[in-house]
Design a protein around this motif. Structure first.
Motif, PDB file in Angstrom:
ATOM      1  N   GLY A 108      11.270 113.661 -12.562  1.00  0.00           N
ATOM      2  CA  GLY A 108      10.461 113.566 -11.514  1.00  0.00           C
ATOM      3  C   GLY A 108       8.910 113.578 -11.588  1.00  0.00           C
ATOM      4  N   GLU A 109       8.263 113.644 -10.634  1.00  0.00           N
ATOM      5  CA  GLU A 109       6.753 113.647 -10.548  1.00  0.00           C
ATOM      6  C   GLU A 109       5.837 114.906 -10.679  1.00  0.00           C
ATOM      7  OE1 GLU A 109       5.207 110.546 -11.440  1.00  0.00           O
ATOM      8  OE2 GLU A 109       7.241 109.805 -11.595  1.00  0.00           O
ATOM      9  N   GLY A 110       6.530 115.861 -10.741  1.00  0.00           N
ATOM     10  CA  GLY A 110       5.969 117.314 -10.712  1.00  0.00           C
ATOM     11  C   GLY A 110       4.923 117.496 -11.692  1.00  0.00           C
ATOM     12  N   VAL A 111       4.443 118.509 -11.671  1.00  0.00           N
ATOM     13  CA  VAL A 111       3.329 118.797 -12.616  1.00  0.00           C
ATOM     14  C   VAL A 111       3.839 119.011 -13.989  1.00  0.00           C
ATOM     15  CG1 VAL A 111       1.531 120.541 -13.209  1.00  0.00           C
ATOM     16  CG2 VAL A 111       1.734 120.102 -11.067  1.00  0.00           C
ATOM     17  N   PHE A 112       3.359 118.575 -15.162  1.00  0.00           N
ATOM     18  CA  PHE A 112       4.077 118.555 -16.248  1.00  0.00           C
ATOM     19  C   PHE A 112       4.052 120.238 -16.922  1.00  0.00           C
ATOM     20  CE2 PHE A 112       4.294 117.488 -21.116  1.00  0.00           C
ATOM     21  CZ  PHE A 112       5.659 116.702 -21.028  1.00  0.00           C
ATOM     22  N   ASN A 113       5.194 120.492 -17.778  1.00  0.00           N
ATOM     23  CA  ASN A 113       4.988 121.696 -18.355  1.00  0.00           C
ATOM     24  C   ASN A 113       5.726 121.568 -19.704  1.00  0.00           C
ATOM     25  OD1 ASN A 113       5.438 124.258 -19.198  1.00  0.00           O
ATOM     26  ND2 ASN A 113       5.865 125.115 -17.048  1.00  0.00           N
ATOM     27  N   THR A 278      18.109 111.925 -29.205  1.00  0.00           N
ATOM     28  CA  THR A 278      19.130 112.521 -28.116  1.00  0.00           C
ATOM     29  C   THR A 278      17.993 112.835 -26.922  1.00  0.00           C
ATOM     30  OG1 THR A 278      20.612 113.763 -29.632  1.00  0.00           O
ATOM     31  CG2 THR A 278      20.611 114.420 -27.298  1.00  0.00           C
ATOM     32  N   TYR A 279      18.462 112.164 -25.872  1.00  0.00           N
ATOM     33  CA  TYR A 279      17.365 112.240 -24.811  1.00  0.00           C
ATOM     34  C   TYR A 279      18.099 113.072 -23.674  1.00  0.00           C
ATOM     35  CZ  TYR A 279      15.295 110.356 -20.454  1.00  0.00           C
ATOM     36  OH  TYR A 279      14.562 110.294 -19.353  1.00  0.00           O
ATOM     37  N   ILE A 280      17.238 114.139 -23.217  1.00  0.00           N
ATOM     38  CA  ILE A 280      17.931 115.238 -22.170  1.00  0.00           C
ATOM     39  C   ILE A 280      16.997 115.012 -20.887  1.00  0.00           C
ATOM     40  CG2 ILE A 280      18.335 117.393 -21.809  1.00  0.00           C
ATOM     41  CD1 ILE A 280      19.040 117.664 -24.554  1.00  0.00           C
ATOM     42  N   ASN A 281      17.360 114.667 -19.891  1.00  0.00           N
ATOM     43  CA  ASN A 281      16.566 114.390 -18.762  1.00  0.00           C
ATOM     44  C   ASN A 281      16.701 115.873 -17.815  1.00  0.00           C
ATOM     45  OD1 ASN A 281      14.685 113.654 -16.765  1.00  0.00           O
ATOM     46  ND2 ASN A 281      16.576 112.705 -15.656  1.00  0.00           N
ATOM     47  N   VAL A 282      15.607 116.587 -17.592  1.00  0.00           N
ATOM     48  CA  VAL A 282      15.856 118.066 -17.099  1.00  0.00           C
ATOM     49  C   VAL A 282      14.944 118.220 -16.131  1.00  0.00           C
ATOM     50  CG1 VAL A 282      14.350 118.693 -18.734  1.00  0.00           C
ATOM     51  CG2 VAL A 282      15.900 120.246 -17.850  1.00  0.00           C
ATOM     52  N   ASP A 283      15.432 118.844 -14.824  1.00  0.00           N
ATOM     53  CA  ASP A 283      14.699 119.320 -13.740  1.00  0.00           C
ATOM     54  C   ASP A 283      14.271 120.664 -13.922  1.00  0.00           C
ATOM     55  OD1 ASP A 283      13.609 120.262 -11.397  1.00  0.00           O
ATOM     56  OD2 ASP A 283      15.322 119.574 -10.120  1.00  0.00           O
ATOM     57  N   ILE A 284      12.957 120.762 -14.362  1.00  0.00           N
ATOM     58  CA  ILE A 284      12.447 122.391 -14.446  1.00  0.00           C
ATOM     59  C   ILE A 284      11.715 122.933 -13.349  1.00  0.00           C
ATOM     60  CG2 ILE A 284      12.191 121.741 -17.094  1.00  0.00           C
ATOM     61  CD1 ILE A 284       9.107 121.446 -16.332  1.00  0.00           C
ATOM     62  N   ASP A 285      12.081 122.395 -12.022  1.00  0.00           N
ATOM     63  CA  ASP A 285      11.303 122.830 -10.779  1.00  0.00           C
ATOM     64  C   ASP A 285      10.080 122.908 -10.581  1.00  0.00           C
ATOM     65  OD1 ASP A 285      12.024 123.897  -8.381  1.00  0.00           O
ATOM     66  OD2 ASP A 285      12.226 125.917  -8.939  1.00  0.00           O
ATOM     67  N   ALA A 286       9.404 121.841 -11.068  1.00  0.00           N
ATOM     68  CA  ALA A 286       8.006 121.860 -11.072  1.00  0.00           C
ATOM     69  C   ALA A 286       7.195 121.684  -9.717  1.00  0.00           C
ATOM     70  CB  ALA A 286       7.514 120.433 -11.863  1.00  0.00           C
ATOM     71  N   PRO A 287       6.197 122.213  -9.389  1.00  0.00           N
ATOM     72  CA  PRO A 287       5.344 122.035  -8.263  1.00  0.00           C
ATOM     73  C   PRO A 287       4.909 120.472  -8.283  1.00  0.00           C
ATOM     74  CG  PRO A 287       4.222 123.382  -9.932  1.00  0.00           C
ATOM     75  CD  PRO A 287       5.522 123.128 -10.717  1.00  0.00           C
TER      76      PRO A 287
END
Ligand code: UDH
Length: 288
Positions: A108-113, A278-287
């Motif tokens: 996604g396009e949320g703020v990076f963390n 190994t590529y892991i795409n993850v949703d981290i609930d970014a604002p």
């Protein structure tokens, strides 16, 4: 077969000796340049036959000193990834590590963390293999000396001590940015990394403070061995400097027990085992 013949036949599962303390094939200072573009297929052709699926390697003729997960926080830096893979795999092989490369992509396009993605990498890597050491790296940093070992040490290690952009010097004493390594034990002792540093800045200083507050010190290579080249780039979208981050650092001592690996929440959306990583795409609930 006679006794002599039996002894001459090489046994495929022969117990291997441990790899030597100092890897024998290191070359020292390396030539690194980012002027020409590299594409992923070229790098796959160059290195694919030496790796196992998932960007995994083990020395063929000795038992590696450590099992190391290399963890990279990532989004939309494909050109950097190609350079990084081209340079790092051969170095890590010469260092005789039993390693695997994890690209942790923020969905996604949320703020990076960055730090939260590193925590995800730690947890996900351990689901696959019994890693005892974790190297956390930026995608745009390539060491220019292969004697800078991507392993763990008695204390948490800061590897990127001499970045070209800082004139090959530490920008300040407590700098812990760029590339670092922690053993599983050291990482757990500090409750992992903070999850709450959104946007650019501060998370590396928070990690540094966690280490000091838990009574450890920082291990570092010398400033010759610890030299790095950084791939020049402009600031990414959705990773603006966050003015709230520096202020959080005065509370690290209180917050570190409740902001870390013990409170990490995320959703894995996809795992891809490429030849080179190994590529892991993850949703981290970014604002947003
Ligand atoms: N990262 C990404 N994608 C992003 C943001 C960060 O992959 O959109 C990862 C990447 O691994 C990167 C690391 O997070 O190496 C650190 O982020 P950064 O490279 O933005 O941090 P750095 O301090 O640069 O290297 C800050 C911006 C520099 C702007 C300079 C303009 N001259």
């Amino acid at each position: 077969a006679s006794q002599a013949e039996t002894e001459m036949t090489p046994t495929p599962n022969k117990t291997q000796a441990p790899c030597p303390d100092t890897p024998p094939n290191l070359v020292g200072v390396l030539h690194v340049d980012f002027n020409s573009k590299r594409n992923l297929d070229e790098v796959r052709k160059e290195l694919g036959s030496l790796l196992q699926e998932g960007g995994r390697y083990k020395p063929p003729d000795c038992v590696a000193k450590q099992k190391v997960a290399i963890i990279i926080a990532f989004r939309n830096r494909h050109e950097h990834l190609n350079h990084w893979l081209h340079y790092l795999h051969p170095i890590l092989m010469r260092q005789q590590l039993d390693y695997r490369v994890y690209i942790i992509n923020q969905d996604g396009e949320g703020v990076f963390n960055r730090a939260k993605l590193m925590n995800v990498g730690y947890v996900e890597a351990l689901k696959e293999y019994d890693f005892e050491c974790f190297v956390f790296s930026d995608i745009d940093l390539v060491p220019i000396d292969d004697r800078n070992l991507y392993r763990c040490f008695e204390n948490p290690r800061h590897l990127a001590v001499g970045m070209d952009k800082f004139n090959f010097h530490l920008p300040y004493n407590g700098f812990f940015g760029g590339v670092s390594s922690l053993s599983k034990k050291q990482y757990l002792k500090i409750n992992g990394f903070p999850n709450t540093y959104w946007g650019w800045g501060g998370e590396d200083d928070d990690i540094y403070k966690r280490i000091i507050f838990r009574g450890m010190s920082i291990s570092r290579p010398n400033t010759v061995t610890g030299r790095y080249k950084m791939i020049k780039h402009s600031r990414d979208l959705h990773n603006e400097q966050n003015p709230n981050n520096p202020g959080k650092l005065s509370h690290t001592r209180q917050t570190m027990d409740t902001d870390g690996i013990n409170t990490l929440k995320y959703t894995v959306k996809e795992i891809v085992h490429d030849t080179l990583y190994t590529y892991i795409n993850v949703d981290i609930d970014a604002p947003l």
